[in-house]
Structures are given as structure tokens and as C-alpha cells.
Enzyme design. Structure first.
Site, PDB file in Angstrom:
ATOM      1  N   LYS A  10       0.881  -1.173   0.000  1.00  0.00           N
ATOM      2  CA  LYS A  10       0.000   0.000   0.000  1.00  0.00           C
ATOM      3  C   LYS A  10       0.910   1.213   0.000  1.00  0.00           C
ATOM      4  O   LYS A  10       1.963   1.208   0.653  1.00  0.00           O
ATOM      5  CB  LYS A  10      -0.878   0.003   1.264  1.00  0.00           C
ATOM      6  CG  LYS A  10      -1.668   1.298   1.488  1.00  0.00           C
ATOM      7  CD  LYS A  10      -2.688   1.545   0.400  1.00  0.00           C
ATOM      8  CE  LYS A  10      -3.397   2.908   0.590  1.00  0.00           C
ATOM      9  NZ  LYS A  10      -4.289   3.217  -0.574  1.00  0.00           N
TER      10      LYS A  10
ATOM     11  N   CYS B  25      -0.529  11.200  -6.181  1.00  0.00           N
ATOM     12  CA  CYS B  25      -0.507  11.908  -4.907  1.00  0.00           C
ATOM     13  C   CYS B  25      -0.946  13.356  -5.153  1.00  0.00           C
ATOM     14  O   CYS B  25      -0.801  13.881  -6.259  1.00  0.00           O
ATOM     15  CB  CYS B  25       0.888  11.878  -4.302  1.00  0.00           C
ATOM     16  SG  CYS B  25       2.140  12.499  -5.418  1.00  0.00           S
TER      17      CYS B  25
HETATM   18  C1  LIG Z   1      -5.878   8.970  -4.228  1.00  0.00           C
HETATM   19  C2  LIG Z   1      -4.806   9.222  -3.177  1.00  0.00           C
HETATM   20  C3  LIG Z   1      -5.442   9.199  -1.787  1.00  0.00           C
HETATM   21  C4  LIG Z   1      -4.229  10.596  -3.422  1.00  0.00           C
HETATM   22  C5  LIG Z   1      -3.678   8.184  -3.315  1.00  0.00           C
HETATM   23  C6  LIG Z   1      -3.974   6.795  -2.765  1.00  0.00           C
HETATM   24  C7  LIG Z   1      -4.960   6.032  -3.604  1.00  0.00           C
HETATM   25  C8  LIG Z   1      -6.187   5.624  -3.120  1.00  0.00           C
HETATM   26  C9  LIG Z   1      -6.641   5.929  -1.743  1.00  0.00           C
HETATM   27  O1  LIG Z   1      -5.911   5.574  -0.760  1.00  0.00           O
HETATM   28  O2  LIG Z   1      -7.736   6.522  -1.656  1.00  0.00           O
HETATM   29  N1  LIG Z   1      -7.072   4.939  -3.908  1.00  0.00           N
HETATM   30  C10 LIG Z   1      -6.768   4.604  -5.203  1.00  0.00           C
HETATM   31  O3  LIG Z   1      -7.564   3.981  -5.934  1.00  0.00           O
HETATM   32  N2  LIG Z   1      -5.550   4.970  -5.706  1.00  0.00           N
HETATM   33  C11 LIG Z   1      -4.642   5.677  -4.966  1.00  0.00           C
HETATM   34  O4  LIG Z   1      -3.551   6.000  -5.497  1.00  0.00           O
END
Ligand SMILES: CC(C)(C)CCc1c(C(=O)O)[nH]c(=O)[nH]c1=O
Length: 308
Positions: free
Chosen positions: A45, A127
Site C-alpha cells: 500500500k 498523490c
Molecule cells: C488517491 C490518493 C489518496 C491521493 C492516493 C492513494 C490512492 C487511493 C486511496 O488511498 O484513496 N485509492 C486509489 O484507488 N488509488 C490511490 O492511489
């Protein structure tokens, strides 16, 4: 059958990984993946500098043909994941990192550079960027500046995780930026950003964060994923490998990702839905397709998508 791939000289005996974010937040989940024979390697993650609880639930919702999520980067923090990937593992590991700002990204990579981790790192360019600007990967000048700053000091293997692009000029623009740098790989696609599911019965959204807006995954994003793998394969230097992520549900989907140029293939939503047995089913289905076609290895057809 040879179902292997290679990134930066690291051999993945089996092409399958998890999509970052799925089944990879705890060391228990990561061990389960690594110990599964049909898994070739793992991605953590995305780690932030500090541990995060993430967004309030419900933040993930499964649909008939995919998923929507707005998790909010829940993770146990950089120290937790660097300690895990630093241990010796039988298969390659990819440490995914995501700063909450470009400065965070730089700090995370300084810490990795200073560590004795010698494996693969993947910077999540979905990000957030400065307020008022789109996510980093949609800010081409911002991405170029960030990667220039990073490659001034970061000497370990580094790839990037990209969101989907939808305009051919955008494929040209991001490829022109990425081709300037000695990246090991690009992992594409991240979820399709800011979709919205409406439950008609309740006349409501289905996830709590962001008024119901969230990233889309699963079967519904396969065509976008294939297009991004293909478009970037056609544009990126051969030295930059592609991990194909997005929409994989069947062996045929895996075959299509490889035809488009993927070196390895990640499974996200379908892993969440089906569990680790998805990898056995995909291996069986892919092997059957290859055998029917007389292929013995992925390199027999990788990147050889025909046009008409
Ligand atoms: C969307 C962000 C929270 C900026 C990064 C983490 C992330 C998330 C998340 O932790 O919400 N979900 C996704 O499908 N892709 C991601 O890259």
C-alpha cells in the site's frame, strides 16, 4: 510455460502482482501474497511519512462490474513498510510511496536512499499536489520538476504509478517527461479518478468521503487500462518497463495486457472480490489461451498487438 517478466534485472518468475492498495496494508496480507505460488511479486500500500487512518467508512464499494474507492491513503507509515521490504523475501517487492505533497515525496525518497533497501520503489504520482492544481501526474511541468529533483539524489531503482490519461496529446506529454529519466518502470493505470455511483433505491451516493466521488476499478476500466498500457508502450523508451494494472478479471484480460506491452500484470478489484484464488484461476486461463495459440512464453506475444 514461461510466465516470467523482469524489471531492472529483477526476475519475476510469475507475472502476477497485487494492485497497490489491495491486500497489502499489513505484513500478514503481504506475506499471504508472497507465499502464494501464482504470485510473482508484491506492491505495498502506498506509504506516507506517518501512519494514517484514512477516510471514514464506507470508503470502498463493490459494484457488479467493478469498484469505487476513496480510501484516503490508510497505511501504517513509511517505517512499517521499509522494515518489511528490507527483510529478505523469496520474490521481488515493490515499495510504493505517496507523499501528501511534492516535499513529502522528496523526503520519502531521501529516506529510502539512506536505507539499505535495494529493491524496487514506486512513486505514486496520483498523490496530491499544491491546492488548486491537479494531481501531480496531471501537472506535466510539476512532474518534470519533481523527477529532476529526485534523480539528483536518488540512485536506487525507481518507477512511477500513473493515473489514466484520456487525450493522445496527454500521452505524448507525460511520455516526453518520463523519457528524460532512468525509470525502471511505469505502473499503469491507477483507478479512474472521481467517478460517482448513485444508488437509485436510496437516492444516495454509496461512499462517505468526497460526497461519494471515488476512483473506479475493475472490469469497467479495462479498456482505459489497455489503452494506457499500449499508448505508453508505443511512446516510452524500451528501458522503461510497464506493469499493466486495471480491469483484469479473466485470463483473456491478462493476455490483452501483455499484447499491449505489459511486462507484468497486477490484479486489484478482482483480488478484493475473489481472494488469492484469483491468481490460480488467471494462471489456468492464461495458460490455456497460450497453449491453444502455441505460445511458450510471454515474450512470444508481448507488445505484438496487431492493428487493422
Ligand atoms: C488517491 C490518493 C489518496 C491521493 C492516493 C492513494 C490512492 C487511493 C486511496 O488511498 O484513496 N485509492 C486509489 O484507488 N488509488 C490511490 O492511489
Amino acid at each position: 510455460l514461461d510466465l516470467s517478466g523482469q524489471i531492472n534485472g529483477q526476475q519475476f518468475e510469475h507475472l502476477f502482482l497485487n494492485a497497490s492498495g489491495v491486500h497489502c496494508q499489513s505484513t500478514t496480507e503481504l506475506d499471504d501474497l508472497l507465499n502464494h505460488p501464482a504470485v510473482g511479486g508484491i506492491v505495498t500500500k502506498s506509504a506516507t511519512l506517518e501512519k494514517r487512518d484514512g477516510n471514514p467508512a464506507p470508503r470502498y464499494y463493490e459494484l457488479a462490474d467493478g469498484s469505487i474507492n476513496s480510501m484516503g491513503l490508510p497505511n501504517f507509515g513509511y517505517d512499517y513498510y521499509i522494515d518489511y521490504v528490507k527483510q529478505s523475501h523469496a520474490k521481488p517487492t515493490i515499495l510504493s510511496v505517496a507523499g501528501l505533497s511534492a516535499a513529502d515525496d522528496v523526503q520519502l525518497l531521501h529516506q529510502i536512499q539512506a536505507s539499505d533497501y535495494a529493491g524496487l520503489t514506486e512513486l505514486n504520482l496520483s498523490c496530491p499536489n499544491v491546492i488548486g492544481k491537479p494531481q501531480m501526474a496531471y501537472d506535466y511541468a510539476g512532474t518534470e520538476a519533481l523527477l529532476k529533483e529526485i534523480f539528483a539524489f536518488f540512485k536506487k531503482p525507481l518507477g512511477v504509478k500513473l493515473p489514466p490519461y484520456f487525450d493522445l496529446v496527454h500521452f505524448d506529454q507525460i511520455a516526453a517527461v518520463l523519457n528524460q529519466f532512468p525509470l525502471t518502470h511505469v505502473n499503469t493505470i491507477n483507478s479512474v479518478g472521481n467517478g460517482l455511483w448513485v444508488d437509485v433505491a436510496s437516492e444516495s451516493v454509496v461512499i462517505k468521503p468526497k460526497g461519494g466521488f471515488g476512483g473506479l476499478g475493475g472490469r469497467m476500466v479495462l479498456l482505459t487500462a489497455l489503452a494506457n498500457v499500449r499508448a505508453l508502450r508505443q511512446r516510452l523508451n524500451d528501458s522503461i518497463k510497464i506493469i499493466g494494472t486495471g480491469g483484469v478479471k479473466t485470463g483473456a484480460d491478462v493476455f490483452a495486457h501483455i499484447l499491449c506491452g505489459a511486462e507484468l500484470v497486477s490484479v486489484g478489484t478482482q483480488l478484493q472480490v475473489e481472494g488469492l484464488s484469483v491468481y490460480d484461476r488467471l494462471t489456468t486461463e492464461l495458460s490455456r489461451i497460450m497453449a491453444d495459440k502455441g505460445y511458450h512464453s510471454l515474450s512470444d506475444f508481448r507488445g505484438k498487438l496487431k492493428t487493422i
